[in-house]
Design a protein around this motif. Structure first.
Motif, short mmCIF file in Angstrom:
data_model
loop_
_atom_site.label_atom_id
_atom_site.label_comp_id
_atom_site.label_asym_id
_atom_site.label_seq_id
_atom_site.Cartn_x
_atom_site.Cartn_y
_atom_site.Cartn_z
N ILE A 12 0.84 -1.20 0.00
CA ILE A 12 0.00 0.00 0.00
C ILE A 12 0.87 1.25 0.00
O ILE A 12 0.69 2.17 -0.81
N TYR A 13 1.83 1.30 0.91
CA TYR A 13 2.66 2.49 1.03
C TYR A 13 3.65 2.61 -0.12
O TYR A 13 3.92 3.72 -0.60
N ASP A 14 4.16 1.49 -0.61
CA ASP A 14 5.07 1.53 -1.76
C ASP A 14 4.38 2.06 -3.01
O ASP A 14 5.00 2.68 -3.86
N ALA A 15 3.07 1.82 -3.10
CA ALA A 15 2.30 2.28 -4.25
C ALA A 15 1.98 3.78 -4.15
O ALA A 15 1.41 4.36 -5.08
N GLY A 16 2.33 4.40 -3.03
CA GLY A 16 2.12 5.83 -2.87
C GLY A 16 0.69 6.22 -2.61
O GLY A 16 0.27 7.35 -2.91
N ILE A 17 -0.08 5.31 -2.05
CA ILE A 17 -1.48 5.62 -1.75
C ILE A 17 -1.50 6.30 -0.38
O ILE A 17 -1.76 5.69 0.65
N GLU A 18 -1.21 7.58 -0.36
CA GLU A 18 -0.92 8.32 0.86
C GLU A 18 -1.97 8.16 1.95
O GLU A 18 -1.67 7.81 3.07
N ASN A 19 -3.22 8.41 1.61
CA ASN A 19 -4.27 8.36 2.63
C ASN A 19 -5.16 7.13 2.48
O ASN A 19 -6.20 7.04 3.11
N TYR A 20 -4.76 6.20 1.63
CA TYR A 20 -5.55 4.98 1.47
C TYR A 20 -5.61 4.22 2.77
O TYR A 20 -6.62 3.65 3.12
N GLY A 23 -4.81 6.75 8.16
CA GLY A 23 -5.42 7.90 8.79
C GLY A 23 -5.30 9.19 8.00
O GLY A 23 -4.54 9.30 7.05
N PHE A 24 -6.07 10.17 8.42
CA PHE A 24 -6.11 11.47 7.78
C PHE A 24 -5.71 12.53 8.80
O PHE A 24 -5.79 12.31 10.00
N PRO A 25 -5.28 13.70 8.34
CA PRO A 25 -4.90 14.76 9.28
C PRO A 25 -6.03 15.09 10.25
O PRO A 25 -7.21 15.01 9.90
N ILE A 26 -5.66 15.46 11.46
CA ILE A 26 -6.62 15.76 12.53
C ILE A 26 -6.54 17.24 12.85
O ILE A 26 -5.47 17.82 12.93
N SER A 27 -7.70 17.86 13.03
CA SER A 27 -7.76 19.26 13.40
C SER A 27 -8.66 19.41 14.61
O SER A 27 -9.74 18.82 14.66
N PHE A 28 -8.25 20.22 15.57
CA PHE A 28 -9.07 20.41 16.75
C PHE A 28 -10.41 21.05 16.40
O PHE A 28 -11.41 20.84 17.07
N LEU A 60 2.86 5.68 23.56
CA LEU A 60 3.31 4.98 22.37
C LEU A 60 2.08 4.62 21.55
O LEU A 60 1.17 3.95 22.05
N ASP A 61 2.04 5.07 20.29
CA ASP A 61 0.93 4.74 19.40
C ASP A 61 1.39 3.66 18.44
O ASP A 61 2.32 3.86 17.65
N VAL A 62 0.76 2.50 18.53
CA VAL A 62 1.14 1.33 17.73
C VAL A 62 0.27 1.25 16.49
O VAL A 62 -0.95 1.43 16.57
N GLY A 63 0.89 0.98 15.34
CA GLY A 63 0.16 0.95 14.08
C GLY A 63 -0.28 2.34 13.70
O GLY A 63 -1.41 2.56 13.26
N CYS A 64 0.61 3.31 13.83
CA CYS A 64 0.28 4.73 13.72
C CYS A 64 -0.03 5.18 12.30
O CYS A 64 -0.55 6.28 12.11
N GLY A 65 0.30 4.38 11.29
CA GLY A 65 0.08 4.83 9.92
C GLY A 65 0.79 6.13 9.65
O GLY A 65 1.98 6.28 9.94
N ASN A 66 0.07 7.11 9.15
CA ASN A 66 0.68 8.40 8.81
C ASN A 66 0.99 9.27 10.02
O ASN A 66 1.44 10.40 9.87
N ASN A 67 0.73 8.77 11.21
CA ASN A 67 1.20 9.38 12.47
C ASN A 67 0.49 10.68 12.84
O ASN A 67 1.03 11.49 13.59
N HIS A 68 -0.73 10.86 12.39
CA HIS A 68 -1.45 12.10 12.69
C HIS A 68 -1.79 12.24 14.17
O HIS A 68 -1.79 13.34 14.71
N PHE A 69 -2.10 11.14 14.82
CA PHE A 69 -2.44 11.18 16.25
C PHE A 69 -1.26 11.71 17.07
O PHE A 69 -1.41 12.62 17.90
N VAL A 70 -0.08 11.18 16.82
CA VAL A 70 1.12 11.63 17.54
C VAL A 70 1.41 13.10 17.24
O VAL A 70 1.77 13.87 18.13
N PHE A 86 4.64 -0.95 11.18
CA PHE A 86 5.54 -1.92 10.58
C PHE A 86 5.73 -1.73 9.08
O PHE A 86 6.46 -2.46 8.45
N ALA A 87 5.08 -0.68 8.51
CA ALA A 87 5.23 -0.46 7.08
C ALA A 87 5.25 1.01 6.66
O ALA A 87 5.89 1.35 5.67
N CYS A 88 4.54 1.88 7.37
CA CYS A 88 4.38 3.26 6.90
C CYS A 88 5.64 4.10 7.13
O CYS A 88 6.11 4.21 8.27
#
Length: 197
Positions: A12-20, A23-28, A60-70, A86-88
């Motif tokens: 998924i990530y190698d294919a460049g599917i950024e938000n596939y 997660g997506f960006p978070i805004s308060f 510690l956020d596990v499986g964070c994907g694009n890391n928006h939560f952190v 383990f991939a992103c």
């Protein structure tokens, strides 16, 4: 330890599917007020953390994907937050939930947002045991519905572990004590919050 699921997410990530996936960006400005929170568990818990973990605890956020939560925790709190996946490539660190590269009880809280159902059934207890080893408390959102996707390599079931809420309780409580369960109003998913044994 090799995790056979990793290759699907790497594709998924190698294919460049950024938000596939991841997660997506978070805004308060988009967050649900806690009193109305059952409709969106993830946003609700961010508000809970900001209210209750503002003194510099570690997460510690596990499986964070694009890391928006952190990222939002770093921007809005004094929490020491770290995201692994383990991939992103947008994670702070590439690491697998089945073999966490941290000291015993290194983190105050461990989070996993829609992550555990991505493990194979035989991996669940291994992942829970590792998380209980490196942290004191936990917060998980677990989805209970199928998620078949056409990946760059093939169709693949991304949720190989579809268990009932009762089954998740049984497995989580092998390693910890659940203090609170909040169910999504419309989707088959729960937020589990508790402390490890």
């Amino acid at each position: 330890m090799y995790n056979p699921e990793q290759k699907y997410y790497q594709a998924i990530y190698d294919a460049g599917i950024e938000n596939y996936y991841g997660g997506f960006p978070i805004s308060f400005s988009d967050l649900t007020v806690k009193a109305e929170s059952n409709s969106f568990l993830f946003d609700s818990f961010i508000l809970y953390l900001v209210d209750n973990y503002h003194k510099g605890n570690s997460i510690l956020d596990v499986g964070c994907g694009n890391n928006h939560f952190v990222k939002i925790l770093r921007e809005t709190t004094k929490i020491h937050a770290w995201g692994i996946d383990f991939a992103c490539p947008n994670a702070d660190q590439i690491a697998d939930i089945l073999d966490l590269p941290f000291e015993n009880k290194q983190w105050d809280l461990i989070t996993a947002w829609d992550v555990l159902e991505h493990l194979r059934p035989e991996q669940i207890d291994v992942g829970l045991k590792e998380m209980s080893r490196v942290s004191n408390t936990f917060a998980f959102v677990v989805s209970r519905y199928p998620a078949v996707r056409r990946l760059p390599v093939k169709h693949h079931e991304l949720h190989p572990t579809i268990w009932s809420k009762e089954q998740w309780v049984e497995h989580i409580e092998k390693f910890g004590k659940i203090k609170e369960i909040t169910s999504h109003k419309t989707k088959k998913k729960e937020l589990f919050v508790g402390r490890w044994k």
